[in-house]
Design an enzyme around this catalytic site. Sequence first.
Site, PDB file in Angstrom:
ATOM      1  N   HIS A 205       1.001  -1.467  -0.083  1.00  0.00           N
ATOM      2  CA  HIS A 205       0.134   0.111  -0.352  1.00  0.00           C
ATOM      3  C   HIS A 205       1.102   1.560  -0.498  1.00  0.00           C
ATOM      4  O   HIS A 205       0.218   2.597  -0.015  1.00  0.00           O
ATOM      5  CB  HIS A 205      -0.994  -0.269   1.038  1.00  0.00           C
ATOM      6  CG  HIS A 205      -0.393  -0.400   2.690  1.00  0.00           C
ATOM      7  ND1 HIS A 205       0.740  -1.014   3.388  1.00  0.00           N
ATOM      8  CD2 HIS A 205      -0.253   1.422   3.203  1.00  0.00           C
ATOM      9  CE1 HIS A 205       1.197  -0.543   4.703  1.00  0.00           C
ATOM     10  NE2 HIS A 205       0.812   0.965   3.792  1.00  0.00           N
TER      11      HIS A 205
HETATM   12  C1  UD1 Z   1      -1.498   5.299   5.655  1.00  0.00           C
HETATM   13  C2  UD1 Z   1      -0.694   5.776   6.187  1.00  0.00           C
HETATM   14  C3  UD1 Z   1       0.722   5.155   6.244  1.00  0.00           C
HETATM   15  C4  UD1 Z   1       0.207   3.767   7.145  1.00  0.00           C
HETATM   16  C5  UD1 Z   1      -0.960   3.647   5.947  1.00  0.00           C
HETATM   17  C6  UD1 Z   1      -2.124   2.112   6.889  1.00  0.00           C
HETATM   18  C7  UD1 Z   1       0.212   8.515   6.089  1.00  0.00           C
HETATM   19  C8  UD1 Z   1       1.306   9.361   4.867  1.00  0.00           C
HETATM   20  N1  UD1 Z   1       0.675   6.813   4.880  1.00  0.00           N
HETATM   21  O1  UD1 Z   1      -1.804   5.858   4.246  1.00  0.00           O
HETATM   22  O2  UD1 Z   1       1.867   5.040   6.354  1.00  0.00           O
HETATM   23  O3  UD1 Z   1       1.280   2.394   6.529  1.00  0.00           O
HETATM   24  O4  UD1 Z   1      -1.973   4.497   6.140  1.00  0.00           O
HETATM   25  O5  UD1 Z   1      -2.549   1.468   6.335  1.00  0.00           O
HETATM   26  O6  UD1 Z   1      -0.502   8.700   6.459  1.00  0.00           O
HETATM   27  N2  UD1 Z   1      -8.561   5.569   0.915  1.00  0.00           N
HETATM   28  C9  UD1 Z   1      -9.465   4.593   0.908  1.00  0.00           C
HETATM   29  N3  UD1 Z   1     -10.523   4.486   1.989  1.00  0.00           N
HETATM   30  C10 UD1 Z   1      -9.862   4.294   3.457  1.00  0.00           C
HETATM   31  C11 UD1 Z   1      -8.610   5.428   3.586  1.00  0.00           C
HETATM   32  C12 UD1 Z   1      -8.148   5.101   2.225  1.00  0.00           C
HETATM   33  O7  UD1 Z   1     -10.183   4.787   0.089  1.00  0.00           O
HETATM   34  O8  UD1 Z   1     -10.691   4.285   4.895  1.00  0.00           O
HETATM   35  C13 UD1 Z   1      -8.106   5.307   0.188  1.00  0.00           C
HETATM   36  C14 UD1 Z   1      -8.333   6.196  -0.869  1.00  0.00           C
HETATM   37  O9  UD1 Z   1      -8.336   6.626  -1.592  1.00  0.00           O
HETATM   38  C15 UD1 Z   1      -7.029   8.058  -0.791  1.00  0.00           C
HETATM   39  C16 UD1 Z   1      -5.766   6.793  -0.396  1.00  0.00           C
HETATM   40  O10 UD1 Z   1      -6.545   5.051   0.024  1.00  0.00           O
HETATM   41  O11 UD1 Z   1      -6.535   9.089  -0.714  1.00  0.00           O
HETATM   42  C17 UD1 Z   1      -4.692   6.621   0.715  1.00  0.00           C
HETATM   43  O12 UD1 Z   1      -5.124   7.255   2.227  1.00  0.00           O
HETATM   44  P1  UD1 Z   1      -4.744   7.794   2.965  1.00  0.00           P
HETATM   45  O13 UD1 Z   1      -5.488   8.152   4.309  1.00  0.00           O
HETATM   46  O14 UD1 Z   1      -3.535   9.128   2.873  1.00  0.00           O
HETATM   47  O15 UD1 Z   1      -2.938   7.125   3.081  1.00  0.00           O
HETATM   48  P2  UD1 Z   1      -2.739   5.406   3.409  1.00  0.00           P
HETATM   49  O16 UD1 Z   1      -2.252   4.775   2.409  1.00  0.00           O
HETATM   50  O17 UD1 Z   1      -4.008   4.646   3.947  1.00  0.00           O
END
Ligand code: UD1
Length: 359
Positions: A205
């Site tokens: 991820h």
């Molecule tokens: C975040 C953390 C990462 C951690 C990971 C665990 C940061 C910079 N990164 O990454 O260090 O290892 O969490 O999972 O904070 N999305 C959904 N549903 C959700 C949440 C996210 O669909 O409930 C999708 C969205 O498209 C979003 C993308 O995932 O834009 C990224 O989500 P984000 O919270 O920015 O970062 P993670 O990749 O989850």
Amino acid sequence: MIKVASIVGARPQFIKAGPVSRALRSQNMHEVLIHTGQHYDQGLSGAFFEELGIPSPEHNLGVGSGDHAAQTGAMLSALGPVLLTENPDVVLVYGDTNTTLAGALAASKLGFPLAHVESGLRSFERSMPEEVNRVVTDHLSSFLFCPSETAVTNLEDEGISAGVFLVGDVMKDVFLERLKLAKQSTHLLDEYGVGGGDYVVTTIHRAANTDDPARLQGVIGGLREVTAHDVPVIFPVHPRTRKAILRDGIHTGEVMVIEPLPYLSLLTLQSFARCVVTDSGGVQKEAYWAGVPCVTVRDSTEWTETLAMGWNRLVGAEARSIAEAVLECIAPSDRPELYGDGQAAPEIARLLRDNLTSE
Ligand code: UD1
């Protein structure tokens, strides 16, 4: 009574908060749980609260996804009024996500002491958002709870020695509590049609892998090559990775792409796997504790001890290197204790209680 404001928002933080919440409450501290809403899907958020017995957050800021600046900024402005209303004796943040950074900035701007769980980790790659989040948070913290000697040394190298405590890793607390139960859930193996020791489980991820089509293509290509050697690959996929796979039109072939799994189910699949392939920090450690070799599809890791012990290999994102590392992987004979003894959370609670006085 000492009042602790714990700030969580992303999946690994829910896992870490479980044992700490219990320890704070059992040592007579008043904890207020604040969820920023960084993760909001049931599979990434709600499921973990239910499963790990984490109390419902008193505040959910509902910030959601966005680019890093917008997401962190929205959390920062939403956290301010909540912290002012709650007026805690200390603000507790976990790990290295944007939620961690926003919590750290909000606390320090308002003059609340800050405590950081999983302090001192470094990948020495400033291009990783998590690295920036960790460095800034550590430099703002009054209590720095480290999982390893390496973490303590990293802080010393940056001139930080006051308030540093080597407590071990709270993820090990959860792991040890749940391992027995995970090992009893063998029905999951039947569900996926695999046998103990004959399959690979993978989680991918990180932005570095999902936002770069060439790297993602390489990682999935490596997993496909593994399946071509009749080794099944189970891939519980993070929503951002699923979107990236669709965006880039990448074929996953025989790889079993499934929804994100609850904590216990992933632990079951990890503990019976022949090998784990990941870019997650937590999964690298869990593989080590479970005695399963790990192949890490990154160019660096914060958990360098697992490399030194021969249980983890860094292979980058090139298909051939990944497939070779997986097909060749063997468990070393020696596996010393790493990252504490599973009692980090009560130790963190004790240190906070002994070093703070309530207003
Ligand atoms: C975040 C953390 C990462 C951690 C990971 C665990 C940061 C910079 N990164 O990454 O260090 O290892 O969490 O999972 O904070 N999305 C959904 N549903 C959700 C949440 C996210 O669909 O409930 C999708 C969205 O498209 C979003 C993308 O995932 O834009 C990224 O989500 P984000 O919270 O920015 O970062 P993670 O990749 O989850």
